[in-house]
Design a protein around this motif. Sequence first.
Motif, PDB file in Angstrom:
ATOM      1  N   GLU A 275       0.781  -1.164  -0.201  1.00 59.41           N
ATOM      2  CA  GLU A 275      -0.043  -0.030  -0.070  1.00 59.41           C
ATOM      3  C   GLU A 275       0.841   1.107  -0.015  1.00 59.41           C
ATOM      4  OE1 GLU A 275      -3.239  -0.293  -0.374  1.00 59.41           O
ATOM      5  OE2 GLU A 275      -3.431  -2.185  -0.153  1.00 59.41           O
TER       6      GLU A 275
ATOM      7  N   ALA B 150      -2.436   7.448  -2.445  1.00 59.18           N
ATOM      8  CA  ALA B 150      -2.994   6.121  -2.970  1.00 59.18           C
ATOM      9  C   ALA B 150      -3.848   6.883  -4.448  1.00 59.18           C
ATOM     10  CB  ALA B 150      -3.966   5.678  -2.013  1.00 59.18           C
TER      11      ALA B 150
ATOM     12  N   TRP C  15      -8.184   4.768   3.550  1.00 57.56           N
ATOM     13  CA  TRP C  15      -6.817   4.392   2.700  1.00 57.56           C
ATOM     14  C   TRP C  15      -5.734   4.695   3.649  1.00 57.56           C
ATOM     15  CZ3 TRP C  15     -10.694   3.726  -0.070  1.00 57.56           C
ATOM     16  CH2 TRP C  15     -10.738   3.106  -1.638  1.00 57.56           C
TER      17      TRP C  15
ATOM     18  N   ARG D 231      -5.436   1.570   6.074  1.00 59.99           N
ATOM     19  CA  ARG D 231      -4.807   0.250   5.349  1.00 59.99           C
ATOM     20  C   ARG D 231      -3.182   0.442   5.310  1.00 59.99           C
ATOM     21  NH1 ARG D 231      -8.122  -1.440   0.200  1.00 59.99           N
ATOM     22  NH2 ARG D 231      -7.167   0.610  -0.537  1.00 59.99           N
ATOM     23  N   PHE D 232      -2.982   1.672   4.840  1.00 60.39           N
ATOM     24  CA  PHE D 232      -1.603   1.980   4.569  1.00 60.39           C
ATOM     25  C   PHE D 232      -0.829   1.679   6.013  1.00 60.39           C
ATOM     26  CE2 PHE D 232       2.076   5.091   5.157  1.00 60.39           C
ATOM     27  CZ  PHE D 232       3.036   4.550   4.410  1.00 60.39           C
TER      28      PHE D 232
END
Length: 521
Positions: free
Chosen positions: A297, A301, A512, A515-516
């Motif tokens: 990731e 993004a 996002w 998740r990173f």
Amino acid sequence: MLKAEIALSDLAHTPTSCPDATIVFGASRIEPYRHALLETLLVVTDGQWFVVVRERLKQKSASCGSGTQHVDSHRFADLHRECLMWPLDYVMVEVAQAGCRMKLRAGALGCAPVYCRTTSDRLSVSWDFADFLARPLMPDLELAARYLGLGSTYSAQHLCAGITVLTERATLYVEPGQARYQYPNPVESRPASPGAASGTLEEFEEILCRTIDTRPLSGDMIAIELSGGLDSATVAAAATQLYGPVASKGILVDGEQRQAQRDRRDNIGRLLGLEDETVDIDAYPPSLDLRSGARPEYPNAELYLEAFDFLWSRAHAQGRKTLFTGVGGDELYPRYRDEGGGTRSPSSLVANARHRAEAILTPAALEAARTVRGMDAPASPVPVSALVASLCQAPHLLRHGLWPVNPLSHPRLVEFCHGLPPDKRHGREMSRQYLHGRLGDQVFRKDYVKETFAGVLPKLISQQHETLVAQLSECALADFGLVDRRAALALLDEVATTRADAPAAPLIAFLWLERFVRQLR
């Protein structure tokens, strides 16, 4: 544009160039990104040397071409000056062997940014942030708070502490025991006065085509990211004017705009002779899975990576070497403050979205998000939207063997269009005139509705609401003290119920980033 692993003590060695263009000195190495549109030049003289990886010019200069040159000090200075003035993008490593000192410089276009990590005796550089994930990393909590608060994102400071982004025209100075980053001088903003530029269609066409034709290209090397909108159509028209039929790739949206977008694409493809290919966004929807997967990731993004990945893979399989986009078109025709109404202002929507974003932050994170943004890169000759787009897309494009080109964000075209009188700037009138000459006046009427992906993610969030709630039973951003988990879940519920734009923007940023950072734990 390059990767490097450098022990600073190795800078005392004289470098050699391998057959694959890798530069070796001691146990250290610099690996240029190998591409048909790039060249690598190593220049060595007594006590110093430099290596530059840069875009090739169609019109060759005295130093054009890959290879190694051993020269005297006068020739070294001439070649060094020429590299600094290079009209396309580059990354340059300069070395003074005495004291094992070096500089890392970037060109002005920001096509493929590199990331750097320094220690007291070592420098690591890569165009692919994923190369740094094998080592322990921690999020920069202040920058993460600003990101979650929908603040500015183009900066030398990275979302991971200890990583530096080499922004456009910047320089990183490194020597044993210390490193120093220097931003360039800001580009002065010069709002146009009515009539300040003659603004003829012929001038626009000449500048647009010249920005494209600077590189050694042919039609079979090019793919165009064609949305069906005015900006990408402008780029496609210029490319086909120069090179004949080229390939075009695009994502079809869902909903009310779908048929109008398809019809425009069909007309543009037929009139320009494009080899067009599309993919339906529903066939390759964005992943909302918060679990760490096999794919790295990235902090910047690309929201619709799954669909773009399919199209980029297709372009590479067809032998395409470069991807042209319409990035920068939104900033090409500004409406200045003294010119009055007629523009659609997103200010209320942005303010609403930021208010929602701040509502999920902890008090400490909110204070950081509201601090003065002194870390941001200065004004540049390239629109900041294009620079941020490169941060998002470039690593993925380079992995597919595609070099990015954004003609509408080229400084010369930006300067010309910003200086147009209002009647040729408002409503993107100059681009409309150009396209009318290439496509006729029926494809882009003044009342055409621009395609948008705005509804894609809210729809998916609504469909996957229960899964997201379950995955957020543990929240990394809450563990770092950045986010109030209950407030984030309330925002998720709101988006799942209303699918509204204002709450969706901060929720997407949260998901996002969540998740990173999970892959850093």
